[in-house]
Design an enzyme around this catalytic site. Sequence first.
Site, mmCIF file in Angstrom:
data_model
loop_
_atom_site.group_PDB
_atom_site.id
_atom_site.type_symbol
_atom_site.label_atom_id
_atom_site.label_comp_id
_atom_site.label_asym_id
_atom_site.label_seq_id
_atom_site.Cartn_x
_atom_site.Cartn_y
_atom_site.Cartn_z
ATOM 1 N N LYS A 127 0.809 -1.163 0.040
ATOM 2 C CA LYS A 127 -0.077 -0.098 -0.049
ATOM 3 C C LYS A 127 0.964 1.032 0.002
ATOM 4 O O LYS A 127 2.022 1.136 0.505
ATOM 5 C CB LYS A 127 -0.738 -0.185 1.350
ATOM 6 C CG LYS A 127 -1.859 -0.876 1.198
ATOM 7 C CD LYS A 127 -2.642 -0.931 2.575
ATOM 8 C CE LYS A 127 -3.760 -2.204 2.574
ATOM 9 N NZ LYS A 127 -4.406 -2.327 3.806
ATOM 10 N N HIS A 130 0.998 6.250 3.497
ATOM 11 C CA HIS A 130 -0.113 7.454 3.548
ATOM 12 C C HIS A 130 -0.148 8.153 4.629
ATOM 13 O O HIS A 130 0.447 7.844 5.622
ATOM 14 C CB HIS A 130 -1.393 6.931 3.057
ATOM 15 C CG HIS A 130 -1.908 5.772 4.260
ATOM 16 N ND1 HIS A 130 -2.789 6.171 5.158
ATOM 17 C CD2 HIS A 130 -1.650 4.616 4.426
ATOM 18 C CE1 HIS A 130 -3.106 5.131 5.891
ATOM 19 N NE2 HIS A 130 -2.477 4.278 5.474
ATOM 20 N N HIS A 133 0.260 6.933 8.520
ATOM 21 C CA HIS A 133 1.397 6.630 9.068
ATOM 22 C C HIS A 133 2.244 7.532 9.527
ATOM 23 O O HIS A 133 3.395 7.622 9.796
ATOM 24 C CB HIS A 133 2.180 5.655 8.210
ATOM 25 C CG HIS A 133 1.421 4.119 8.000
ATOM 26 N ND1 HIS A 133 0.595 3.815 6.998
ATOM 27 C CD2 HIS A 133 1.314 3.135 9.082
ATOM 28 C CE1 HIS A 133 0.371 2.695 7.450
ATOM 29 N NE2 HIS A 133 0.529 2.351 8.550
HETATM 30 N N1 ARG Z 1 1.300 -2.213 10.427
HETATM 31 C C1 ARG Z 1 0.405 -1.565 11.303
HETATM 32 C C2 ARG Z 1 -0.479 -0.757 10.634
HETATM 33 O O1 ARG Z 1 -0.273 -0.251 9.682
HETATM 34 C C3 ARG Z 1 1.144 -1.002 12.433
HETATM 35 C C4 ARG Z 1 2.014 -1.792 13.150
HETATM 36 C C5 ARG Z 1 2.153 -1.314 14.767
HETATM 37 N N2 ARG Z 1 3.049 -2.290 15.341
HETATM 38 C C6 ARG Z 1 2.562 -3.221 16.040
HETATM 39 N N3 ARG Z 1 3.726 -3.953 16.683
HETATM 40 N N4 ARG Z 1 1.373 -4.107 15.881
HETATM 41 O O2 ARG Z 1 -1.763 -0.632 11.096
#
Ligand code: ARG
Length: 581
Positions: A127, A130, A133
């Site tokens: 993706k 965006h 993040h």
């Molecule tokens: N990749 C996840 C998202 O974009 C965030 C990850 C956050 N970290 C974790 N250890 N769960 O929603």
Amino acid sequence: MNYGQALAELLAIQTQLSAEEILQAIETPPDPKMGHLAFPCFRLAKELKKAPPQIAKELAAKLLENRPAWLDESVATGPYVNIFLNRAVFAADVLVEVLDAGQSYGSHNQGEGQRVLVEYSSPNIAKHFHVGHLGSTIIGKSLDNIYRFLGYDVTSINHLGDWGTQFGKLITAYLKWGSREEIEKTEIDGLVKLYVRFHEEADNDPSLNDEARAWVVKMQNGDEEGLLLWRWFIELSLQEYNRLYQRMGISFDLIRGESYYSDKMDAVAKELAEKGLLKESDGAKIVDLEEHGMPPCLILRSDGGTLYPTRDIAAALDRYKTFGFDKCLYITGNEQSLHFAQWMKVVELMGCSWAAGLVHVPYGMLRLEGGSFSSRRGNVIKMEDLLDEAVARTLAIIEEKNPGLTNKESVARQVGIGALVFNKLYNSRIKDTMFDWERTLSFDGETGPYVQYTHARACSVLRRALSGESTLDFGEMALAMVSKPSFNGKLLTEDESFEILRLLKDFPRRIEDASVKYEPSIIARYLIDLSQAFNTFYTKHTILVDDNKPLRLSRLVLTAAVRQVLKTGLSLLGIASPAVM
Ligand code: ARG
């Protein structure tokens, strides 16, 4: 010098309380006109059998009997003993402290011997990067900086979302409708299109979802065809992400996504079962958290597929084994708060005492015109577009304000991106941020460009003062001046200087506070206060006075100290400080 401590020691001689107890009670009056430090006498009333105002009067008088140089005045105001510092002594003390420490002013190495992992950014592969993040990336980077600055042993981790159902969907879509040439040309755009198409078609044909799930299970079992495609998707995604990280000045010690833990998840389920924590529910495996006021934490799906919480538990166990951290911070949007509370509770229930060091650091959403965004249907605001626009708009502002500036492009990059970063960090992190271009990029107001501009203004004064004089840098020059026996702070006692000095003195405490509360906004707000104080000073007083060399030198030293602290503060937020703007 620590004035609170010094005052506490003086008061301890006069009372039954220990210096520590007194230090705890000492306050900073809200208005410096009332005093610079205050000690409330309530605690002494019972034992002395006197009213607090009476005690305050007596103590205030006692303090003046053997008054140290730093203490100017002590007065009783109601039940308080209010202390006024000697401004000249204070000025010299603060300036030596700031300039002597230089770049490291603000840090006491309080983190020595402690290991902190900071996990941030963590976008989902395939993706676009965006705006969702942006918060994690910016807040995480700042906490990473702050903890390093305080002497902690920091490892930064980018926990890429590179595992889970979405890759099953993508592989399914790619094999049905995709082509290699097309994807190679369009990178993430092409992948997003496939993803969007998958959802559209799956609305009418739910069997697609089964197909996608089957791919996930196959990949979990090492299926080469699936894994090859998946690796390729990661590579394409990282091309975009790395471009962005580079522009934002971000690099990670470790890029290790969820997939890294894919072979460590069975062990989690097994351990949970052994510890009697796993329950069956509709064919799935869960940990019941009812007792703890939360919905159950899902560990295994009915088809055996693993879930987001399971991957986080596996990652935490593995990280603790690998790094033995004191703290592990996770910076994500606050919509994930329940998820983190759940799986962290599960780790605690597993009997891991170190679970106390797991810290979720949630933040509010960035709202752009048009509401919030979801990447599922492809209507996202890409970070790349956001950065481009910030830089382009800043360039236009510079063209208008300072058309003669050399290296306009690079200044526009530093200011434009700095403005975005500052905008996100200025409000307390849990609050949603309303974003609008005009406010974010404005050169005055509570913005990044305003702080950067103030820094550049201080640089310009120092440049003018130094021109032709020597090759020393500002900090060295100022330190040399302030270290001369002839220097004293007498010329820096007017209100505007004193306000700046008070703020400079407070910088270390603010950084520490920001670290304890995981709150870079404390530093951002501080930088606005310091910038405003310096600009007030600048408007009211001439720094480069021609006919009074000692005054000129004193003000230059003050300017050099402000410049140093603005620069350090900006760098802790992950923002550059150009010397001209
Ligand atoms: N990749 C996840 C998202 O974009 C965030 C990850 C956050 N970290 C974790 N250890 N769960 O929603």
